[in-house]
Each structure stands twice: as C-alpha cells, then as structure tokens.
Write a protein that holds these residues in place. Structure first.
Motif, PDB file in Angstrom:
ATOM      1  N   TYR A  12       2.601  18.221   0.356  1.00 40.78           N
ATOM      2  CA  TYR A  12       1.581  17.234   0.698  1.00 40.78           C
ATOM      3  C   TYR A  12       0.158  17.785   0.827  1.00 40.78           C
ATOM      4  O   TYR A  12      -0.800  17.038   0.705  1.00 40.78           O
ATOM      5  CB  TYR A  12       1.976  16.522   2.007  1.00 40.78           C
ATOM      6  CG  TYR A  12       3.370  15.960   1.918  1.00 40.78           C
ATOM      7  CD1 TYR A  12       3.656  14.933   1.022  1.00 40.78           C
ATOM      8  CD2 TYR A  12       4.417  16.498   2.661  1.00 40.78           C
ATOM      9  CE1 TYR A  12       4.944  14.434   0.899  1.00 40.78           C
ATOM     10  CE2 TYR A  12       5.706  16.005   2.545  1.00 40.78           C
ATOM     11  CZ  TYR A  12       5.961  14.966   1.656  1.00 40.78           C
ATOM     12  OH  TYR A  12       7.241  14.489   1.519  1.00 40.78           O
TER      13      TYR A  12
ATOM     14  N   LYS B  33      -2.067  16.060  -1.736  1.00 45.88           N
ATOM     15  CA  LYS B  33      -1.463  15.875  -3.058  1.00 45.88           C
ATOM     16  C   LYS B  33      -1.042  14.429  -3.294  1.00 45.88           C
ATOM     17  O   LYS B  33      -0.804  14.025  -4.429  1.00 45.88           O
ATOM     18  CB  LYS B  33      -0.261  16.801  -3.209  1.00 45.88           C
ATOM     19  CG  LYS B  33      -0.626  18.279  -3.209  1.00 45.88           C
ATOM     20  CD  LYS B  33       0.604  19.159  -3.368  1.00 45.88           C
ATOM     21  CE  LYS B  33       0.218  20.641  -3.392  1.00 45.88           C
ATOM     22  NZ  LYS B  33       1.412  21.525  -3.515  1.00 45.88           N
ATOM     23  N   GLU B  34      -0.905  13.674  -2.208  1.00 41.96           N
ATOM     24  CA  GLU B  34      -0.546  12.261  -2.288  1.00 41.96           C
ATOM     25  C   GLU B  34      -0.937  11.595  -0.973  1.00 41.96           C
ATOM     26  O   GLU B  34      -1.203  12.284   0.018  1.00 41.96           O
ATOM     27  CB  GLU B  34       0.951  12.084  -2.551  1.00 41.96           C
ATOM     28  CG  GLU B  34       1.851  12.616  -1.444  1.00 41.96           C
ATOM     29  CD  GLU B  34       3.311  12.328  -1.718  1.00 41.96           C
ATOM     30  OE1 GLU B  34       3.876  11.426  -1.064  1.00 41.96           O
ATOM     31  OE2 GLU B  34       3.893  13.002  -2.603  1.00 41.96           O
TER      32      GLU B  34
ATOM     33  N   PRO C 169       4.694  11.455   4.259  1.00 45.95           N
ATOM     34  CA  PRO C 169       4.405  10.696   3.035  1.00 45.95           C
ATOM     35  C   PRO C 169       4.465   9.200   3.310  1.00 45.95           C
ATOM     36  O   PRO C 169       5.229   8.759   4.181  1.00 45.95           O
ATOM     37  CB  PRO C 169       5.518  11.131   2.075  1.00 45.95           C
ATOM     38  CG  PRO C 169       6.644  11.540   2.973  1.00 45.95           C
ATOM     39  CD  PRO C 169       5.991  12.145   4.189  1.00 45.95           C
TER      40      PRO C 169
END
Length: 452
Positions: free
Chosen positions: A103, A124-125, A150
């Motif tokens: 992440y 990253k997201e 996430p």
C-alpha cells in the motif's frame, strides 16, 4: 482609623500577592504546556507491511497531536505532527519502506513549520486510514499508530478457494471414482442375490481383505494461527529468541505438511511479521469456514526451569490450573502490546463469540487436543499430561474446535535452543499434523460446508 488603614494596606498587599502568584502560576502552566507541546522526543519508528494492512508506528516520550488529510490524483495521506522538530530518527522512516509493501510506495518527511513535521505517504492504491494513540505498555512508551487499510479488503475465503482449486478438483474426481466403485459393488450384490451361490474358499479371504474406499465429501480446512507478530514480539528468551518468529516458522512447516495431504488445506491467520488482533484471528478462521483452529505459541513463565509442551482448550468454568489461568491472562494481553484500535473494535462481535461458545465446541476441542498432546508426548517432554483449559480469547470461535499449542517454554534456556532447532520444529509440526489426522479419522467432516 489607623487600624482600618493598616487593614486596608494588608488587604491590598494580599491582593497584589495573589495577583503575582496567579501570574506566576499562569506563566508556569504556559511554560509547562509549551514544554510538553514542543519537547516531544521520537524514540523509534517502525513499519509493518502485510496484505491485510500496513502499520506505521511512531514511538515518543509524550503523546503527539496530529492532523490528517487524504489527497487523490495521486493517492496520498498527509499527516502533520505537532510538537516535533525533524531529526535523524524521523528521517529513518523514509528508508524503512519496503518495495513489496502492498500500500505504501514511499514516505516523505519534512519540517512543514517550526514545531510541525509533515509526513506524506505516497500510496499504491486508495486506503482507509485509522490513526490512534496507544498509552505506554510493556517496553513501549507512547505510540502513534497509522493503520492503512485497503478500501477493498482481500477476501481470505476466495484466496483459499483459488489456491486449493486443483486439490478440490482432484478430490471431486476421487469421490466420483468411489461412487463408481460403490455402484459396481451394489450391482454385483444384486446379481449375486438373484443367483445365490456359495463363495469359493479363495473368494472369502479376498472379500474380507478388500478395504472400503475412503470418501471425503470436501476438503478439511485447518486454520493455523502463529501467535503474536509485529509490535507484539511475544515472549523473549534469554538468548534473544522472539516467540513471534519461532511460532511463525513452526506454523509454516505445519502449513507445508497439510498442503501435502490430499483432503486437507491450510490457512494462516498471518504469514509474515505483523500484528493481528485476537478477535480478528477468530473472525478470519470463521470467514474461511475452518474445521479446526490451531494457535501456536512458545511462551514464557516467571520461573526459568518451567519446561514441556502443553495443549489448551477453552473453558467457561474457570481455568484448570493456576498456570493455565496465568497463560490465558498473558496471551489475552497481546492486544494491548500489539496495539488494537479500541474505537473500531467490534465489541458486539466479541461478546457474541463469548456468549455462543458452546459445550459441543469445547468437547471437540478437548478431543483434538488430546490427540495432538499424545503425538507430541511421543518425543518431547510435556508440562502436563492432559489438555488444560482456560478462557483464551483466541479460542472463542463458537463453531470451530480450537486448541492452543505451547510448543515449549522459550524462557527455559534448554528449550529455547530446542525451539530454534530445525529438527525440533519439524517434529512438532509433524506431531500436530498426526494429531489432527487422528482426530478427523474418528470425526469425519460433515457436508455442511461442501459449497466452499
């Protein structure tokens, strides 16, 4: 008149004294607040990446007030920490980001304003951050925790189904073959019934020796729970061995052995060095519809001569011994050391698990526990010759037989050395597997989870 004048001067002096005292106290209070706000010292920075979430921890000698904001295009989390000046310890955070972190791609640290340090987490997201402070506990001082989850959490059941698809297919084919054999045998019996004839002398022993083909309706799922992890090292031996590392190694050995069984599949509640709260471990096992939950530990006791492996099951009626109660209390404190966000803890679920823990679950747990203990006792010393019971939080899945295996005492120097031996770790894993197989040979799985 002189008396009144004297009293007036005295009262005036008192008022001036009180004002001076008040100003001094205000100044002292202000100075103390400034000292607290601007005098914080960073004692350590740590990062624990995993598929579940990435945790970043800032440890300090005083609580740290922060503000945060999420930014997009690109995705990043911006955190301003008040009362800090940039120092080498904080700068170390940049180098601690690992390339395989799911992440966080990088962290930037800078002096945003005097007394305010800005942390920028390049992501990253998209993530859902949980930020909270932990009070001092064990060897830790104050900890500011950043848990980056996430937005779409990984589904452990789907991952397990994918990883065991080939084994599932092979098992289905095996079941079909068993069905064909059974149909053929039934047909032969019907034909024999129509034209009865005495079997030959040679046929009789052949009929007796022919074993009935084993049929498993579905894969048996074993949840393997390596204790502790991340911020929670577990017990530490005199040689410096950390329980969290030892039990993860044993758990992975057990996982590999279960993978080699045609009708079983393993699931690890953690597969790396990161913290998993106790109730989340239980929830994970229930999410993958585990048939058995095995928590692996290598604990310590206040006396270094304590030795031997143990197996524990849940108790609703109090601990079976003083040692069992001490162990349960120690293990249940893992959440405090590991760092749980109390605000987001699902207390309703935790209470439900406690209320639903049934006699049937405990009975099954004792059976599998005895099977495992017997296998371990075949090559290693036992602390107690029977399964002990106590109120372990991690054993409170209401519908899954659950045991906790203490593989040895890491606080005993001889057993600490043994726990670090590859041969001993392998034998412990093999013994647990044999105990599990023995239990399921006598208690075959029901078909209620055949859809998974």
């Amino acid at each position: 008149m002189r008396i009144k004048k004297a009293l007036g001067q005295t009262n005036l002096s008192r008022r001036q004294h009180l004002k001076t005292t008040a100003k001094f106290l205000s100044f002292a209070l202000l100075f103390t607040e400034v000292e607290i706000a601007w005098g914080a010292k960073i004692l350590g920075v740590r990062i624990w990446p995993s598929e579940d979430y990435t945790r970043i921890t800032l440890e300090s000698d005083t609580p740290l007030p922060i503000t945060q904001q999420i930014l997009t295009n690109p995705d990043r989390l911006v955190v301003d920490v008040q009362g800090l000046e940039l120092n080498p310890t904080l700068k170390d955070l940049v180098a601690k980001v690992k390339p395989n972190d799911p992440y966080v791609s990088q962290i930037r640290v800078g002096q945003f304003q005097p007394g305010i340090v800005r942390l920028v987490f390049d992501l990253k997201e998209p993530i859902k951050p949980q930020l909270f402070t932990l009070d001092p506990v064990a060897e830790y001082n104050y900890r500011m925790v950043f848990d980056l989850y996430p937005t779409t959490p990984p589904d452990p059941l789907m991952e397990l189904v994918k990883s065991s698809a080939r084994k599932e297919s092979a098992l289905a084919k095996s079941n079909e073959e068993v069905d064909l054999i059974a149909q053929f045998a039934t047909k032969k019996e019907k034909e024999a019934a129509k034209t009865p004839a005495a079997p030959t002398a040679q046929a009789i022993p052949e009929m007796k020796q022919a074993p009935a083909p084993a049929k498993y309706q579905r894969l048996i799922t074993i949840a393997i729970d390596p204790g502790h992890g991340g911020e929670d090292p577990g017990a530490i031996g005199s040689l410096g061995s950390r329980e969290k590392h030892v039990v993860l190694s044993i758990a992975k050995r057990l996982k590999d052995k279960i993978e080699n069984e045609a009708y079983m599949r393993p699931f690890l509640t953690r597969d790396g060095d990161y913290f998993v709260p106790l109730h989340v471990r239980v929830q994970k096992a229930r999410r993958v519809e585990a048939d058995l939950f095995v928590s692996i530990h290598a604990d310590a006791f206040i006396q270094p001569h304590a030795k031997g492996a143990s197996v524990f099951a849940l108790s609703q009626m109090g601990a079976s011994s003083t040692m069992a109660r001490w162990m349960a209390n120690k293990e249940n404190a893992s959440d405090l050391v590991g760092g749980i966000n109390i605000k987001t803890q699902d207390r309703q679920v935790a209470n439900l698990l406690l209320d639903m823990s049934t006699t049937a679950q405990i009975k099954d747990s004792l059976q599998v526990g005895n099977s495992v203990l017997k296998q371990i006792g075949g090559f290693a010393p036992l602390h107690k010759g029977k399964v002990e019971q106590a109120s372990f939080a991690v054993l409170k899945a209401p519908d899954i037989p659950s045991i906790l295996v203490e593989t040895a005492f890491i606080s005993n120097p001889q057993e600490e050395a043994r726990l670090n031996d590859d041969g001993y770790q392998d034998r412990i894993a093999e013994a647990i597997l044999k105990g599990i197989k023995d239990y399921f040979s006598k208690n075959p799985p029901v078909a209620r989870r055949a859809t998974t």
